[in-house]
Design a protein around this motif. Structure first.
Motif, short mmCIF file in Angstrom:
data_model
loop_
_atom_site.label_atom_id
_atom_site.label_comp_id
_atom_site.label_asym_id
_atom_site.label_seq_id
_atom_site.Cartn_x
_atom_site.Cartn_y
_atom_site.Cartn_z
N VAL A 144 13.11 -4.06 -35.51
CA VAL A 144 13.49 -5.49 -35.55
C VAL A 144 12.77 -6.24 -34.44
N ARG A 147 9.45 -7.64 -35.34
CA ARG A 147 9.31 -8.77 -36.28
C ARG A 147 8.93 -10.05 -35.55
N ASP A 148 8.16 -10.87 -36.23
CA ASP A 148 7.88 -12.20 -35.71
C ASP A 148 9.12 -13.07 -35.90
N PRO A 149 9.26 -14.12 -35.08
CA PRO A 149 10.37 -15.05 -35.31
C PRO A 149 10.35 -15.58 -36.74
N PHE A 150 11.51 -15.68 -37.34
CA PHE A 150 11.54 -16.13 -38.74
C PHE A 150 12.57 -17.23 -38.97
N PHE A 151 13.07 -17.83 -37.87
CA PHE A 151 13.96 -18.98 -38.10
C PHE A 151 13.13 -20.12 -38.68
N PRO B 151 14.61 -12.49 -33.28
CA PRO B 151 13.62 -13.26 -34.04
C PRO B 151 14.25 -14.27 -35.00
N ALA B 152 15.56 -14.24 -35.17
CA ALA B 152 16.23 -15.20 -36.05
C ALA B 152 16.52 -16.51 -35.33
N TYR B 153 16.22 -16.58 -34.03
CA TYR B 153 16.60 -17.76 -33.23
C TYR B 153 15.46 -18.21 -32.33
N PRO B 154 15.47 -19.49 -31.98
CA PRO B 154 14.63 -19.92 -30.86
C PRO B 154 15.08 -19.19 -29.59
#
Lengths: 155, 536
Positions: A144, A147-151, B151-154
């Motif tokens: 995880v 992974r690149d940021p995906f927001f 990675p789901a957030y700033p």
């Protein structure tokens, strides 16, 4: 009203108490294999009655059905296997009362020290000692982290 | 109508929960005279259920998160018969944070632009960047445990290391890894190290019935001690009936019932509603007058409308290996693999998976017997042992979309102990929510089976899951479509503010408390910047 109910209509009669205790033992019987008492154990059932509060009257109003289902000899006259079958019939016919009874019995049974110890659970309240929890294997997070940021962009 | 009139104050805050505590603390530096009225009492952690052997029973009784089940003297009844999701709350200093899980995510930037991005709901009048400094300020006070780099957030900072994964966390993480999907240690309002006078978590479990250790950041032990030291007065056992208005259409104060049942009037220059997404519209709708016959701040009829929950799906797996049971904080990781909109899924917006670590001995028995997995009779013990400490899983917290027909009104018959009308909830799940819930169950089932679950069971929607109460006095720039402006002031009443979850324009797909508290700090800051022109 069933003759299992005391004249006040608010507490269980002696006979009603005996039926409830037998019902508790039918739902959760003692087990020599696991070294645990049944829910009809003296200490556990005393806790059940002490914990029931005002719903005991509601339960009492429905216990007569067990005798009706049992027929001659009543619920107390049935053997263990028959009592389990009658308890199942009771649950089908009176699901709300049965759910309350099961809840009461389980709440007292699964806090009894003998039962908890048989499960390998410390027979004490969670506080103040708490419990040890392993931090865990944080290398699981490696894929995880990669992974690149995906927001979702908004501009 | 009133028995006693108190000395006037500058600010009266209604409610001492997450938002009321934050706004009180922030405004205290102005040296205004601030009074907060709370219908409940101070909490005593030594009374919390996990201090006794009957902790699971009490979590279903006097510490139930359902006010209709709890029926404490501080509670008011809620008619939620016309809703598949039942209301959860807590009335006391700290409010809902006393019983929350401490799962503490932020919103995402996209959550403030729902209309622009997906053509549904409304855009917020503020954005993530506006709120970010207030998130940061709130985080420092609350103390957030977590791991940077999600990675789901700033980018964002954590004050403490994350909660332990434990066996259950590892199990669920392996499932997500097997699917190639995102997971990350949860941001949590539970201290993993001593923090600002609070001790670290010792894995009591039972977070949902109060933290006897004081590791969970409930507002009674974070903001309130600081606010009181700074001069805020907190009056407990004071239940507000209505906000009054003067001849100029300005709020003039509040009428409340004190602990002795005496009706009192508290004059105030500013009134701040902080009573949650149900309590705030309830009081506003009960504040009728010649000028506001349909309730205060309700000229456009929007007070109480657009009620949003987070529809929850609960998905649990049964494993052959031992998990953690009820030991440890309930949540330790989240997944936001399905957070953002993907049209191929058949619904818009998305959800967060929040891990649920396990359940205690009593709940294992009750849920097992209810589901028919544990029989009556001699088979009970073997069947029970197949479930004891063998269950772990997750819930999906699904974004709810605003719908004007989902609303809070006043019940025409039901009242609380002081005769104040009770709230009545009218709510239906949307088709979008139903589709999202089913999708969430299917994907979670795949995760748990990939993790080795021998069986998976689920519930949608989670009937008891009305924890998050949002949208019923929403913010916006247009007085025709919102109740308060972009900094929390009523469009109709220029000295009336809202700071709780009622403000939310959309719900996002995450727990709301961190955003509620950041918003309260933001509104307070806006007020402080405008003190000389606050009512213009």
């Amino acid at each position: 009203m069933s003759d299992l109910i005391g004249s006040s209509g608010r507490i269980l009669s002696e006979a009603g108490t005996a039926v409830l205790r037998a019902l508790a033992g039918a739902i959760i019987p003692a087990s020599t294999e696991h070294g645990v008492p049944g829910a009809d154990d003296e200490a556990i059932f005393t806790d059940v009655l002490a914990s029931a509060g005002p719903i005991l009257a509601f339960i009492g109003e429905h216990l007569g059905l067990l005798d009706e289902l049992a027929g001659d000899g009543g619920f107390l006259g049935a053997d263990a296997a028959r009592q389990v079958a009658l308890a199942e019939g009771f649950r089908q016919a009176q699901p709300e009362a049965a759910a309350l009874i099961v809840s009461l019995i389980c709440q007292s049974y699964y806090r009894d020290p003998r039962v908890l110890e048989s499960l390998g659970t410390p027979a004490r309240p969670p506080f103040p000692e708490g419990y040890d929890i392993d931090d865990g294997d944080w290398s699981l997070l490696d894929p995880v982290r990669a992974r690149d940021p995906f927001f979702r962009p908004v501009n | 109508m009133t028995g006693t009139t108190n000395d006037p104050v500058d600010v009266v805050i209604i409610g001492a929960g997450a938002s009321g505590a934050a706004v009180a603390w922030s405004l205290a530096e102005t040296r205004m005279r601030i009074v907060c009225l709370e219908q409940g009492d101070w909490m005593n952690p030594s009374d919390y259920p996990t201090t006794g052997m009957d902790w699971e029973a009490r979590a279903m009784g006097d510490y139930s998160f359902s006010p209709n089940r709890r029926r404490a003297s501080a509670d008011y009844p809620i008619n939620d018969d016309d809703s598949p999701i039942k209301i959860a709350n807590f009335n006391g200093v700290g409010g809902g944070t006393v019983l929350y899980a401490g799962h503490y995510p932020r919103f995402h930037p996209s959550d403030f632009r729902v209309r622009s991005l997906d053509g549904v709901g409304e855009d917020w009048p503020i954005d993530y960047e506006t709120l970010a400094p207030y998130y940061d300020e709130n985080d420092r006070i609350v103390g957030v445990s977590g791991l940077e780099g999600d990675p789901a957030y700033p980018p964002k900072v954590s004050q403490m290391p994350p909660l332990p994964l434990g066996r259950a966390g590892e199990t669920v993480a392996r499932g997500f890894n097997a699917m190639g999907w995102h997971w990350w240690p949860s941001d949590s309002a539970i201290a993993t190290q001593p923090y600002e006078g609070r001790d670290r978590c010792i894995n009591l479990g039972g977070c949902l019935s109060g933290c006897a250790q004081g590791a969970k950041a409930s507002a009674d032990i974070t903001y309130w001690p600081m606010a009181i030291r700074a001069g805020v007065e907190l009056r407990t056992r004071c239940r507000v009936r209505e906000v009054t208005v003067n001849e100029n259409g300005m709020a003039s104060g509040v009428v409340y019932h004190d602990a002795g049942g005496v009706t009192q009037f508290q004059p105030a220059e500013v009134v701040i509603m902080a009573s949650n997404g149900i309590g705030t519209p309830r009081i506003l709708l009960n504040s009728t007058s010649g000028r506001f016959p349909d309730g205060l701040a309700n000229r456009n009829g929007l007070v109480g409308r657009n009620l949003m929950f987070h529809p929850y799906a609960s998905i649990s797996g049964i494993f052959e290996g031992a998990q953690d049971g009820s030991e440890g904080p309930g949540d330790c990781l989240w997944s936001q693999e399905f957070y953002e909109t993907d049209p191929s899924r058949g619904f818009v917006r998305g959800f967060t998976y929040e891990m649920t670590r396990g359940r205690g001995p009593v709940m294992t028995a009750l849920t097992g017997m209810h589901a028919g997995r544990i029989p009556f009779g001699t088979g009970h013990h073997d069947a029970y042992r197949a479930l004891h400490k063998r269950i772990t899983g997750m819930v999906a917290i699904c974004e709810d979309l605003p719908d004007a027909d989902n609303r809070v009104t006043l019940d025409p018959e039901l009242t609380d102990a002081d005769g104040i009308p009770a709230p009545r909830i009218t709510y239906q799940l949307s088709r979008n929510s139903e589709d999202m819930l089913r999708f969430a169950v299917d994907r979670a089932t795949e995760v748990l089976k990939a993790a080795g679950a021998t069986d998976v069971f689920s519930e949608i929607p989670l009937a008891i899951g009305g924890w998050h109460l949002m949208g019923t006095a929403r913010m916006g720039t247009d007085p025709a479509t919102s109740v308060v402006n972009e900094w929390g002031r009523s469009h109709d009443v220029r000295n009336l503010f809202v700071v709780d979850g009622s403000l939310f324009v959309t719900s996002a797909g995450v727990n709301p408390t961190r955003t509620i508290q950041a918003l309260a700090l933001y509104v307070a800051d806006q007020m402080k910047q405008r003190l000389t022109s606050l009512f213009d």
